[in-house]
Write an enzyme that holds these catalytic residues in place. Structure first.
Site, PDB file in Angstrom:
ATOM      1  N   ARG A 153     -22.196  -5.697  15.258  1.00  0.00           N
ATOM      2  CA  ARG A 153     -20.824  -5.697  16.266  1.00  0.00           C
ATOM      3  C   ARG A 153     -21.151  -6.065  17.431  1.00  0.00           C
ATOM      4  NH1 ARG A 153     -19.286  -0.647  17.608  1.00  0.00           N
ATOM      5  NH2 ARG A 153     -20.237   0.287  15.904  1.00  0.00           N
ATOM      6  N   TYR A 207       3.963 -16.222  21.930  1.00  0.00           N
ATOM      7  CA  TYR A 207       3.918 -15.606  20.442  1.00  0.00           C
ATOM      8  C   TYR A 207       4.471 -14.198  20.301  1.00  0.00           C
ATOM      9  CZ  TYR A 207       1.528 -14.526  16.283  1.00  0.00           C
ATOM     10  OH  TYR A 207       1.391 -14.060  14.758  1.00  0.00           O
ATOM     11  N   ASP A 223      -3.434 -18.025  27.834  1.00  0.00           N
ATOM     12  CA  ASP A 223      -3.522 -18.293  26.395  1.00  0.00           C
ATOM     13  C   ASP A 223      -3.400 -19.910  26.103  1.00  0.00           C
ATOM     14  OD1 ASP A 223      -3.178 -18.864  23.649  1.00  0.00           O
ATOM     15  OD2 ASP A 223      -2.048 -16.954  23.251  1.00  0.00           O
ATOM     16  N   LYS A 270      -6.361 -21.872  15.314  1.00  0.00           N
ATOM     17  CA  LYS A 270      -5.420 -23.144  15.240  1.00  0.00           C
ATOM     18  C   LYS A 270      -6.097 -24.270  15.361  1.00  0.00           C
ATOM     19  CE  LYS A 270      -1.893 -20.194  15.074  1.00  0.00           C
ATOM     20  NZ  LYS A 270      -2.485 -18.747  15.465  1.00  0.00           N
TER      21      LYS A 270
HETATM   22  C1  LIG Z   1      -0.177 -18.841  21.313  1.00  0.00           C
HETATM   23  C2  LIG Z   1      -0.676 -17.909  20.294  1.00  0.00           C
HETATM   24  N1  LIG Z   1      -1.265 -16.984  20.963  1.00  0.00           N
HETATM   25  C3  LIG Z   1      -2.055 -16.005  20.088  1.00  0.00           C
HETATM   26  C4  LIG Z   1      -1.816 -16.086  18.576  1.00  0.00           C
HETATM   27  C5  LIG Z   1      -2.521 -15.003  17.574  1.00  0.00           C
HETATM   28  O1  LIG Z   1      -3.488 -15.597  16.982  1.00  0.00           O
HETATM   29  P1  LIG Z   1      -4.059 -15.225  15.509  1.00  0.00           P
HETATM   30  O2  LIG Z   1      -3.110 -15.628  14.675  1.00  0.00           O
HETATM   31  O3  LIG Z   1      -5.272 -15.853  15.422  1.00  0.00           O
HETATM   32  O4  LIG Z   1      -4.204 -13.713  15.673  1.00  0.00           O
HETATM   33  C6  LIG Z   1      -0.952 -16.944  18.083  1.00  0.00           C
HETATM   34  C7  LIG Z   1      -0.781 -17.191  16.710  1.00  0.00           C
HETATM   35  O5  LIG Z   1       0.083 -18.001  16.177  1.00  0.00           O
HETATM   36  C8  LIG Z   1      -0.470 -17.950  18.955  1.00  0.00           C
HETATM   37  O6  LIG Z   1       0.541 -18.884  18.678  1.00  0.00           O
END
Ligand SMILES: Cc1ncc(COP(=O)(O)O)c(C=O)c1O
Length: 535
Positions: free
Chosen positions: A200, A253, A326, A351
Site C-alpha cells: 500500500r 465531471y 484536473d 483516459k
Molecule cells: C475530468 C475527469 N476527471 C476525473 C474523472 C474520474 O476519473 P476515473 O473515472 O478514473 O475515476 C473523470 C472521469 O470521467 C473525468 O472526466
C-alpha cells in the site's frame, strides 16, 4: 536447470548503451536532493529510480566485482546473475569441476548485493538530510528533451536496476517486502536502508510509472491512485482542512461535483462554484473566504471550457490558496499545468494515459511537499493502484504522443467539419475560433485532444437516432482511448435528473460527446456523414 544457471552466470553481460552512458558522477548524485518522503512511504533511490529490491528466495544473486568495474555506464554498476535453482554453481548438480570462470563468478558472489542498497554500497545510496534517500533526475534533461522521448524512456533507461534481460519493466506482484534480518528493518526505519515495506506504501512497478509521469509533468513527485475519482477525493481531503473552503467550476465531471456538494459538507467544507472563465468571481471568492484550494478541470468535461492557469495561479497564490488542475482532457502532453503556475495537476489515467480502455487509475503530480501530504492520507485510505495496472499505464504511455497527435488532428478536423454541417447546432472545441476561450487555449495548450462535444439540431429522439446510426464508435462512457466512443450526456451521465435539472448544467437532450480514437479520419468522417444523413 543447473546447467542453464551456469550458462547464465558465464554469459550475463553488462551491455554498454552509448547514448545513455553519461550518468552523473556519484558526487553529483549526492549533491542533488530528491526526497523519499518518510519512513513507510514510497522510496526513491539514489541513481536507481526504481530498483527491484527483492528476488524470490530461489534466485541466486551474484555480484561480479570485475564486471562491476566495467559497467559504470549503467549507473548502479552491478551484475545480478539469476539462477532459477537453489543449486549453487559449485553444487554437484552444477557439475563437479566448474571451469575457472565459474569459480571467479562464484567468488564474486560473496560481495554484498547492490540491490539491497546497504550501507556498504556507497556507489548507489546515501542518506541525505533527515536520512532521506536521494536521487538525481536532472541528468535526463540533456538527452530526453521531448515528450516523445520521455514517454518512452523516462524513469526506465537511466538507473533502473537490471534484474533480468527484459526490455520491459517487470510487474512486481507483491503485497509486502521482506527484510532479511531485523537489523535491516531497523536500518530501513531509520532511513539508512532504502527499501519498500508494504504494497500500500509503494511498489517498484508503480515507482517507474510515477517517475515517468513526473518527467512528463515537470513535477518533483507523483502519486498514483486507484482511479481518477480516488485521486480527486484524496487530494481534496488532504489539502482542505475541516471547515475550510474551496473554489470549483460549474462545468466538471459530475461525480467530482457530487463529492464536493454532498460529502465535503459533512466535514464542514464549503465551496464557491464559478464559471471557468469568470476571474472576477474567483477574486471575490478568494476575498470573501479563506480559500485553501481552487480545484478545476481545464479543459472541462463536457464543454471543454478553459481556465487561464497562469492568471488564476497568481490570484490564488496572492491569497494563500493552492491551484489544482484536473488535466485529464488536456493530457500531460497538450498542457503543462505546473509550468503554467498550478501547484498540482491530476489526471484520470483511465483516459488518454492508459489509452486502451482497459485499465482504471489516477495520478497527482506536484512538489515533494504537497505530494507527501497527499501520500500520507492516501496510505491510510488505501486506494492503491495495482502493479498490473501500473504496467498497463507504462505501456500505454509509450504511445501517448503518437495517439494524442492523431487525436489532436482528428479532433480539430472533426470540430471544423461538424461546425460547418447544417444539422449540427453548436460545437464545443477549444481549437475552434468560436470557442469562448479559444485564444487562451491557443496560448496554454499545444493541441486540443480528441474529444469534441456538439449539439445536434434536434431533440432527444433525433439525437438518439444519430448516435444509434453511427457504426464505428462504441456507445459508452469514458474517452481518450484508441477506440472512438460516443455518448449523449443527458442519458449516460444525467438520466437520473429531470430535463429541467439537467438544463441547469446546460446538459441539453441534443448534446453529444464524441471521443475520437485513433481510427482513420476519413472512415470516422464518413460514418458521421452517414449518421447525420439518417436524421
Ligand atoms: C475530468 C475527469 N476527471 C476525473 C474523472 C474520474 O476519473 P476515473 O473515472 O478514473 O475515476 C473523470 C472521469 O470521467 C473525468 O472526466
Amino acid at each position: 536447470m543447473a546447467v542453464s544457471s551456469l550458462h547464465r552466470v558465464f554469459t550475463f553481460e553488462c551491455r554498454s548503451d552509448p547514448d545513455f552512458a553519461s550518468l552523473p558522477s556519484t558526487e553529483n548524485l549526492r549533491s542533488t536532493p530528491r526526497h523519499f518522503p518518510a519512513a513507510g512511504l514510497s522510496a526513491a533511490f539514489y541513481g536507481v529510480s526504481s530498483p527491484i529490491l527483492r528476488f524470490p528466495p530461489n534466485f541466486q544473486r551474484q555480484l561480479s566485482t570485475k564486471a562491476r568495474r566495467n559497467c559504470s555506464n549503467i549507473g548502479v554498476a552491478q551484475i545480478v546473475a539469476a539462477s532459477w535453482s537453489n543449486e549453487g554453481a559449485g553444487s554437484p548438480a552444477a557439475g563437479a569441476n566448474p571451469v575457472p570462470a565459474v569459480a571467479s563468478a562464484v567468488d564474486a558472489a560473496t560481495a554484498p548485493l547492490p540491490v539491497d542498497l546497504g550501507a556498504d554500497d556507497e556507489s548507489v545510496v546515501d542518506a541525505g538530510k533527515n536520512g532521506a534517500v536521494q536521487t538525481n533526475r536532472s541528468s535526463y534533461s540533456s538527452f530526453l528533451k521531448t515528450d516523445a522521448s520521455k514517454t518512452i524512456h523516462a524513469a526506465e533507461r537511466l538507473g533502473r536496476a537490471i534484474v533480468t534481460d527484459a526490455i520491459t519493466t517487470p510487474v512486481v506482484n507483491t503485497s509486502a517486502y521482506f527484510f532479511k534480518k531485523t537489523a535491516d528493518l531497523i536500518d530501513y526505519k531509520e532511513k539508512r536502508l532504502a527499501s519498500y515495506e508494504y504494497g500500500r506504501y509503494g511498489n517498484p512497478t508503480s515507482t517507474v510509472l510515477e517517475e515517468k509521469l513526473s518527467e512528463l509533468e515537470g513535477a518533483e513527485s507523483t502519486v498514483l491512485l486507484a482511479s481518477g475519482m480516488c485521486a480527486s477525493i484524496v487530494l481534496l481531503m488532504a489539502l482542505i482542512p475541516a471547515g475550510g473552503h474551496l473554489v470549483t467550476t460549474t462545468d466538471c465531471y459530475r461525480k467530482t461535483r457530487v463529492f464536493i456538494e454532498t460529502v465535503l459538507p459533512k466535514m464542514g467544507i464549503t465551496a464557491s462554484v464559478i464559471d471557468p472563465a469568470d476571474v472576477g468571481a474567483l477574486e471575490s471568492a478568494l476575498e470573501q473566504n479563506k480559500v485553501s484550494l481552487f480545484f478545476t478541470e481545464s479543459p472541462t468535461n463536457p464543454f471543454l471550457r478553459c481556465v487561464d492557469i497562469k492568471l488564476v495561479s497568481e490570484l490564488c497564490h496572492k491569497n494563500g490558496a493552492l491551484l489544482c488542475i484536473d488535466g485529464t482532457f488536456a493530457t500531460p502532453l497538450n498542457q503543462k499545468a505546473l509550468a503554467l503556475g498550478a501547484d498540482l495537476v491530476m489526471h484520470s489515467c483511465t483516459k488518454y494515459i492508459g489509452g486502451h480502455h482497459d485499465v482504471i487509475g489516477g495520478c497527482i503530480s506536484g512538489s515533494d511537499k504537497l505530494i507527501s501530504e497527499i501520500r500520507i492520507l492516501h496510505h491510510i485510505l488505501g486506494g492503491v493502484l495495482n502493479p498490473n495496472a501500473a504496467y498497463l499505464f507504462i505501456r500505454g504511455l509509450k504511445t501517448l504522443h503518437l495517439r494524442v497527435q492523431q487525436q489532436n488532428s482528428t479532433g480539430m478536423g472533426m470540430a471544423k467539419f461538424l461546425e460547418a454541417h447544417p444539422k449540427v447546432k453548436r460545437v464545443y472545441y477549444p481549437g475552434l475560433p468560436s470557442h469562448p476561450e479559444h485564444e487562451l487555449a491557443m496560448r496554454q495548450m499545444t493541441g486540443f485532444g480528441g474529444v469534441v462535444s456538439f449539439e445536434i439540431d434536434g431533440d432527444l429522439e433525433t439525437t438518439i437516432k444519430f448516435v444509434d446510426s453511427l457504426k464505428i464508435p462504441y456507445i459508452a462512457p469514458s474517452f481518450g482511448g484508441c477506440e472512438s466512443i460516443v455518448d449523449q450526456p443527458a442519458i449516460l451521465s444525467y438520466w437520473d435528473l429531470p430535463a429541467s435539472e439537467r438544463a441547469k448544467w446546460k446538459i441539453y437532450d441534443n448534446l453529444v460527446r464524441f471521443s475520437f480514437g485513433i481510427e482513420d479520419f476519413e472512415d470516422l468522417k464518413a460514418d458521421i456523414v452517414q449518421a447525420l444523413e439518417v436524421i
